[in-house]
Each structure stands twice: as structure tokens, then as C-alpha cells.
Motif scaffolding. Structure first.
Motif, PDB file in Angstrom:
ATOM      1  N   VAL A  98      32.873 138.733  29.678  1.00 35.59           N
ATOM      2  CA  VAL A  98      33.401 137.794  28.690  1.00 35.59           C
ATOM      3  C   VAL A  98      32.328 136.787  28.301  1.00 35.59           C
ATOM      4  CG1 VAL A  98      35.206 136.107  28.183  1.00 35.59           C
ATOM      5  CG2 VAL A  98      35.699 138.050  29.687  1.00 35.59           C
ATOM      6  N   GLN A  99      32.161 136.614  27.010  1.00 33.89           N
ATOM      7  CA  GLN A  99      31.294 135.564  26.478  1.00 33.89           C
ATOM      8  C   GLN A  99      32.172 134.509  25.830  1.00 33.89           C
ATOM      9  OE1 GLN A  99      28.466 136.787  23.522  1.00 33.89           O
ATOM     10  NE2 GLN A  99      27.766 134.713  23.087  1.00 33.89           N
ATOM     11  N   SER A 100      32.087 133.299  26.343  1.00 30.81           N
ATOM     12  CA  SER A 100      32.897 132.208  25.813  1.00 30.81           C
ATOM     13  C   SER A 100      32.227 130.893  26.152  1.00 30.81           C
ATOM     14  CB  SER A 100      34.314 132.250  26.397  1.00 30.81           C
ATOM     15  OG  SER A 100      35.107 131.209  25.869  1.00 30.81           O
ATOM     16  N   LYS A 101      32.450 129.892  25.325  1.00 29.54           N
ATOM     17  CA  LYS A 101      31.785 128.612  25.513  1.00 29.54           C
ATOM     18  C   LYS A 101      32.399 127.842  26.674  1.00 29.54           C
ATOM     19  CE  LYS A 101      34.631 125.982  22.271  1.00 29.54           C
ATOM     20  NZ  LYS A 101      34.628 125.162  21.049  1.00 29.54           N
ATOM     21  N   THR A 102      31.661 126.870  27.175  1.00 28.71           N
ATOM     22  CA  THR A 102      32.123 126.028  28.275  1.00 28.71           C
ATOM     23  C   THR A 102      33.336 125.205  27.838  1.00 28.71           C
ATOM     24  OG1 THR A 102      29.848 125.865  29.054  1.00 28.71           O
ATOM     25  CG2 THR A 102      31.404 124.259  29.910  1.00 28.71           C
ATOM     26  N   GLY A 103      34.319 125.089  28.742  1.00 27.52           N
ATOM     27  CA  GLY A 103      35.502 124.292  28.454  1.00 27.52           C
ATOM     28  C   GLY A 103      36.582 125.013  27.687  1.00 27.52           C
ATOM     29  N   SER A 104      36.490 126.370  27.598  1.00 27.42           N
ATOM     30  CA  SER A 104      37.486 127.122  26.825  1.00 27.42           C
ATOM     31  C   SER A 104      38.623 127.671  27.687  1.00 27.42           C
ATOM     32  CB  SER A 104      36.800 128.283  26.089  1.00 27.42           C
ATOM     33  OG  SER A 104      36.139 129.132  27.008  1.00 27.42           O
ATOM     34  N   GLY A 105      38.597 127.403  28.996  1.00 32.04           N
ATOM     35  CA  GLY A 105      39.683 127.855  29.869  1.00 32.04           C
ATOM     36  C   GLY A 105      39.386 129.124  30.631  1.00 32.04           C
ATOM     37  N   LYS A 106      38.101 129.393  30.929  1.00 31.19           N
ATOM     38  CA  LYS A 106      37.746 130.622  31.643  1.00 31.19           C
ATOM     39  C   LYS A 106      38.232 130.602  33.085  1.00 31.19           C
ATOM     40  CE  LYS A 106      33.457 130.007  30.577  1.00 31.19           C
ATOM     41  NZ  LYS A 106      31.997 130.141  30.529  1.00 31.19           N
ATOM     42  N   THR A 107      38.190 129.424  33.723  1.00 36.14           N
ATOM     43  CA  THR A 107      38.591 129.347  35.134  1.00 36.14           C
ATOM     44  C   THR A 107      40.030 129.793  35.324  1.00 36.14           C
ATOM     45  OG1 THR A 107      37.070 127.483  35.426  1.00 36.14           O
ATOM     46  CG2 THR A 107      38.714 127.835  37.136  1.00 36.14           C
ATOM     47  N   ALA A 108      40.914 129.410  34.409  1.00 32.43           N
ATOM     48  CA  ALA A 108      42.327 129.791  34.530  1.00 32.43           C
ATOM     49  C   ALA A 108      42.505 131.300  34.418  1.00 32.43           C
ATOM     50  CB  ALA A 108      43.147 129.085  33.452  1.00 32.43           C
ATOM     51  N   ILE A 109      41.614 131.997  33.723  1.00 30.83           N
ATOM     52  CA  ILE A 109      41.759 133.450  33.561  1.00 30.83           C
ATOM     53  C   ILE A 109      41.658 134.145  34.901  1.00 30.83           C
ATOM     54  CG2 ILE A 109      40.692 135.511  32.573  1.00 30.83           C
ATOM     55  CD1 ILE A 109      39.851 133.804  30.192  1.00 30.83           C
ATOM     56  N   TYR A 110      40.538 133.915  35.613  1.00 26.93           N
ATOM     57  CA  TYR A 110      40.410 134.637  36.887  1.00 26.93           C
ATOM     58  C   TYR A 110      41.290 134.041  37.978  1.00 26.93           C
ATOM     59  CZ  TYR A 110      36.618 131.156  37.668  1.00 26.93           C
ATOM     60  OH  TYR A 110      35.857 130.014  37.787  1.00 26.93           O
ATOM     61  N   ALA A 111      41.635 132.744  37.879  1.00 21.25           N
ATOM     62  CA  ALA A 111      42.542 132.169  38.875  1.00 21.25           C
ATOM     63  C   ALA A 111      43.934 132.788  38.755  1.00 21.25           C
ATOM     64  CB  ALA A 111      42.613 130.656  38.692  1.00 21.25           C
ATOM     65  N   ILE A 112      44.453 132.911  37.537  1.00 22.76           N
ATOM     66  CA  ILE A 112      45.781 133.510  37.339  1.00 22.76           C
ATOM     67  C   ILE A 112      45.765 134.984  37.714  1.00 22.76           C
ATOM     68  CG2 ILE A 112      47.450 134.144  35.542  1.00 22.76           C
ATOM     69  CD1 ILE A 112      46.753 131.486  34.165  1.00 22.76           C
ATOM     70  N   THR A 113      44.677 135.676  37.384  1.00 20.20           N
ATOM     71  CA  THR A 113      44.575 137.102  37.734  1.00 20.20           C
ATOM     72  C   THR A 113      44.586 137.294  39.239  1.00 20.20           C
ATOM     73  OG1 THR A 113      43.287 137.496  35.723  1.00 20.20           O
ATOM     74  CG2 THR A 113      43.188 139.172  37.430  1.00 20.20           C
TER      75      THR A 113
END
Length: 508
Positions: A43-58
Motif C-alpha cells: 500500500v502506498q499512502s500518505k502519512t496520517g491517512s489511517g494506515k495503522t487502523a488497517i493492520y490493527a483491525i485486520t
């Protein structure tokens, strides 16, 4: 899309509701359906876009599903810095508020092993770690990489910039085969190194690009002030008094300047702390905690120390020194407009770092608006009488005997002759320093004209201004002509003539 529309367990949804999240961000909406299906992603995405919640929820969903089948699921998350690792653990703990018996541990260097050893002995479901410390535990055979079902690499491009590419490769080689685990790789830019890892160590990952790292954030109000080095701190005090920011992060290029600015701010009534790599880890985390909770309004930091620093609702970022790396400018000002919020950045350009503007403005593809410092409130700099040496003590000074190359001190039983105190020589009084010659005051129109100039002409103006060839205060900036091309043959003939004369004189 709302989180309730995703195939999530009730316990996971409960944790999400406690955090106050309802709707998915763009990156979460596109990536979560893929990761919840157990597939690898890049995944390519800018900082502060909510990436942490993606792998935490998974990870939380996989944990609950495995519990129903009497299985265990363990995850390893790699972060580039200690501060980011601590932030990730805090975010996962918050999202896991509705999940029972879920244990998360954080592993990083700079602190002792006792507490982290205790976490491993008790057993964990998620390991959040920096590369160095987790590999230390692997060498001590306290952590087996084959136990991990999910492997996450966060901020991959930053890991590689910091020299951790060989360590990440080693971790992949220690894991189970690609088809027996799920791998998630997140990065602001999908560089060649990132893609090589994906092709070599991942199971046909789906590449998703959502909101790539923007060169600048549109919601940020950018301002540039031209000021001499001697007047820079006083201008900072005037701007702080005018804006009165709720929170402010000030960047310097050196550690010594970081300490100096922080102490000068405190002497002028602005409670501040400094953050740099030499601080003990406990002190760093304590200062960051104060800043996040709102107990501390002003923080002075270097680029290295601020990596991974995430502060929500940051009102103002000040570039006290223009960064020497143009990408650092983007990372600095991007901390004040996270998750689409607005913010403000101020850059102070002095004669030492003004030439770094050329690369920055080429990179961000715009000219930073130049503001004339007029109608600012009057301030009194209470630290003006203190010098740099008064505020920044020298460290690492050896003892006098070591400097002289002397021998070790004699034994305690041997009597020593009393030493006479050396006579102090009276210093001659220094002549009074001549008054400082301040640069000529320029009108607001002159600065507006400067802001509108093309980049090459602005750089030519900086060279004239700061290399001693100053123009009158309100004289319009003239366009500079391109330098006369050098004739290669003529230049070569001059060099031959010089060496011929040199050897002829040497023979005589």
C-alpha cells in the motif's frame, strides 16, 4: 463506507466505536476488504491517512476468528523509530478495548531488557518493534520468527532511508514460507527497494495506491520571512506573540541550536522542551507525552528526533532553520495538517541556510510566499544578554590530567605536597563592540516583487543580498543575465601555458 458495513466481529466494532471512528478513510475503504480476506498487500499512502487502523483491525479480526477455532494468531509489526512503535502500540490498545485477553508488547532500544523480557515470558499476541531490538531477541533465541502468522512493515521507505534494508531482508528470511503467513507492507512511496521486497518475499501482493504522499498539503498556510541571523530569534518571539498558537513545533538543523532556542524560549515565558537523539529514552517519551496531552505547548526538535512523532491538532510548525534536505521540509510542515485538517507553517530564511530554498521550491513546485515582517507586536528578548556558550554547555570535556597526558593519581596513602593556587592574570578590558549594522529596511512592495520572481532570479537575488553586494532598500530587483559560456579550447591553452611557465621556473 462505515466500519459496520465491513465483515467485522462485534468485539472489533466495539473498540472502533470507543475510538470515535464511524466512517472509513479512502485508504481504509480500499485496503480493509483485501486484508480481511487474508491477502497480502503493498500500500502506498500518505502519512496520517489511517494506515495503522488497517493492520490493527485486520489483526484483531484474525485473532477473534482464530480463538473460535481454538488456534493462536501472532503478529509482528516493524516500525522505523521508537516513538512510532510506542504510538502504534497505543493505537492498537485503544482499538482492542472490546477484545478480551489481547496482549500487545513494544520492543525498542535505548532502554533495559527487563520489562521487555517480562512481556515475552507472559506471552504476547502482537509484537511492535524496531529492527535492532527484535533482532537482538532473535539472536538470543527468545523470539522465534516462525511463530508469526502476520507480518507488517510500516513506513518502509523511511526504514530503508535509515539503513535497515538488510535487517528487513533478514527478517523475511526468518519467517515462515510466503503461503503460510499474511504480509502487509505500507510506504509513502513505492520505491524500487520496496517493490523488490514484495516480489521476493510476498505472496502475489495486491498493489494499492491511495492518496500518494503529496508534495505539500493544500490546507497549510506557508509563510517565508527573510531575516538576518542575529535578528531571527527576536522575530520568532514577535510571531509567537502575534499568533499565540495552542501548540507549536519548532525545527532546527543542529542539536546545539535546538537546546539554545528551547532555553531562550523558556527565559521569555514560553514553556518549552527540546527533543534530540542524545536524550535518554524515558525522557524522550515523557516529553512527547506532555506534548500530546497538551501540557507542553512548545517543542523544539531536530529532524532525526522528530521522526515518528505524531501530534494531533498541531497548530503551527516553525522552520527556525531551513532544512538542508528538501524532503525534510515536506515532512516538517506536513505535521500540522494531518487527516485533512488545516495548519500553518513559518520558515525563517537567514544568510546561513537561505540557499537551500532553491531545491525546496523546485521540489514543491511553487514559490513560498514572502511576508514582510511589519505591524508585529513589540517584544523584549529577555535572553538577549546571554551568549550561545552560556546557554549550551560544552559536553565531553576531558579532565585536566587527561588533556596534559599525565599519569594516574597517586595512591591515597602517599602524602602529597600542598598545591599552590595559580595566580590569575588580570585580563585587559575588551574594547566596546561597534553597533550592529542592520540590513536596510525594505518595503512591503519590494518583498511582494521578490515573491513573484521566477526561481532563478530569486536565487540570483539571494546571492547578491547575502554575499555582500547589497542593493538599495527599495530598488527593484533586476533580472540577471546568464553567465558567458566558457571556451574549452581557450581554457585548456591557459592551463598549458601555466604549467609550462611553472616547470620553466622550476628548472631555473
Amino acid at each position: 463506507m462505515n466500519f459496520s458495513e465491513l465483515p467485522l466481529h462485534e468485539q472489533v466494532l466495539t473498540g472502533i466505536e470507543r475510538t470515535g471512528f464511524e466512517q472509513c478513510t479512502d485508504v481504509q475503504q480500499r485496503v480493509l476488504p483485501v486484508t480481511l480476506a487474508g491477502k497480502d498487500v503493498m500500500v502506498q499512502s500518505k502519512t496520517g491517512s489511517g494506515k495503522t487502523a488497517i493492520y490493527a483491525i485486520t489483526i484483531l479480526q484474525s485473532f477473534i476468528t482464530a480463538q473460535a477455532d481454538n488456534r493462536e494468531v501472532k503478529a509482528l509489526i516493524i516500525a522505523p523509530t521508537r516513538e512510532l512503535a510506542v504510538q502504534i502500540k497505543a493505537d492498537i490498545d485503544e482499538l482492542a478495548g472490546g477484545v478480551n485477553n489481547f496482549r500487545v508488547g513494544c520492543f525498542f532500544g535505548g532502554v533495559g531488557y527487563a520489562k521487555q523480557d517480562e512481556w515475552i515470558e507472559k506471552g504476547l499476541d502482537v509484537y511492535v518493534a524496531t529492527p535492532g531490538r527484535i533482532l537482538d531477541y532473535q539472536k538470543m533465541k527468545k523470539v522465534d520468527f516462525r511463530q508469526f502468522d502476520i507480518f507488517v512493515v510500516d513506513e518502509a521507505d523511511r526504514l530503508f532511508d535509515m539503513g535497515f534494508y538488510p535487517d528487513i531482508q533478514k527478517m523475511f528470511s526468518l519467517l515462515r514460507p510466503v503461503k503460510e503467513r499474511q504480509t502487509m507492507l505500507f510506504s509513502a512511496t513505492l520505491s524500487t527497494k520496496v517493490r523488490h521486497l514484495a516480489w521476493q518475499f510476498m505472496n502475489e501482493p495486491k498493489e494499492i495506491e491511495v492518496q500518494p504522499e503529496e508534495i505539500t498539503v493544500k490546507e497549510i498556510t506557508q509563510e517565508l520571512y527573510h531575516i538576518s541571523k542575529d535578528e531571527k530569534f527576536r522575530l520568532l518571539l514577535q510571531l509567537l506573540k502575534q499568533d499565540e498558537p495552542v501548540s507549536c513545533l519548532i525545527f532546527t538543523n543542529t542539536k546545539a541550536r535546538c537546546v539554545e532556542v528551547s532555553k531562550r524560549l523558556s527565559m521569555n515565558g514560553y514553556q518549552s522542551k527540546y527533543l534530540m537523539g542524545d536524550l535518554p529514552q524515558r525522557k524522550r517519551l515523557e516529553i512527547i507525552g506532555w506534548m500530546k496531552s497538551g501540557k507542553l505547548r512548545f517543542l523544539v526538535a531536530t529532524d532525526v528526533a522528530a521522526r515518528g512523532l505524531q501530534i494531533d491538532d498541531l497548530a503551527l510548525v516553525v522552520n527556525y532553520d531551513i532544512p538542508e534536505d528538501y524532503e525534510s521540509y515536506v515532512h516538517r510542515i506536513g505535521r500540522t495538517a494531518r487527516a485533512g485538517k488545516s495548519g500553518k507553517s513559518i520558515t525563517l530564511a537567514d544568510e546561513e541556510y537561505v540557499f537551500n530554498l532553491e531545491a525546496i521550491e523546485e521540489f514543491i513546485q511553487m514559490k513560498i510566499p514572502v511576508i514582510w515582517p511589519e505591524d508585529l507586536p513589540e517584544v523584549e528578548d529577555k535572553s538577549a544578554s546571554y551568549t550561545f556558550r552560556d546557554l549550551v554547555p560544552r559536553t565531553g570535556v576531558r579532565s585536566s590530567s587527561a588533556r596534559r597526558g599525565g599519569t594516574p593519581s597517586p595512591s591515597r596513602g602517599r602524602k602529597q605536597a600542598p598545591r599552590r593556587a595559580p595566580e590569575r592574570k588580570q585580563r585587559r578590558p575588551r574594547p566596546a563592540a561597534p553597533p550592529k549594522q542592520h540590513p536596510p529596511r525594505r518595503s512591503a512592495k519590494a518583498y511582494a516583487d521578490l515573491s513573484a520572481l521566477p526561481l532563478e532570479e530569486r536565487l540570483a537575488y539571494y546571492k547578491k543580498e547575502y554575499l555582500g553586494n547589497q542593493q538599495p532598500a527599495d530598488e527593484p530587483v533586476k533580472k540577471t543575465s546568464s553567465p558567458k559560456p566558457v571556451d574549452a579550447k581557450e581554457e585548456q591553452a591557459k592551463k598549458k601555458g601555466f604549467f609550462a611557465r611553472l616547470f620553466a621556473n622550476r628548472g631555473k
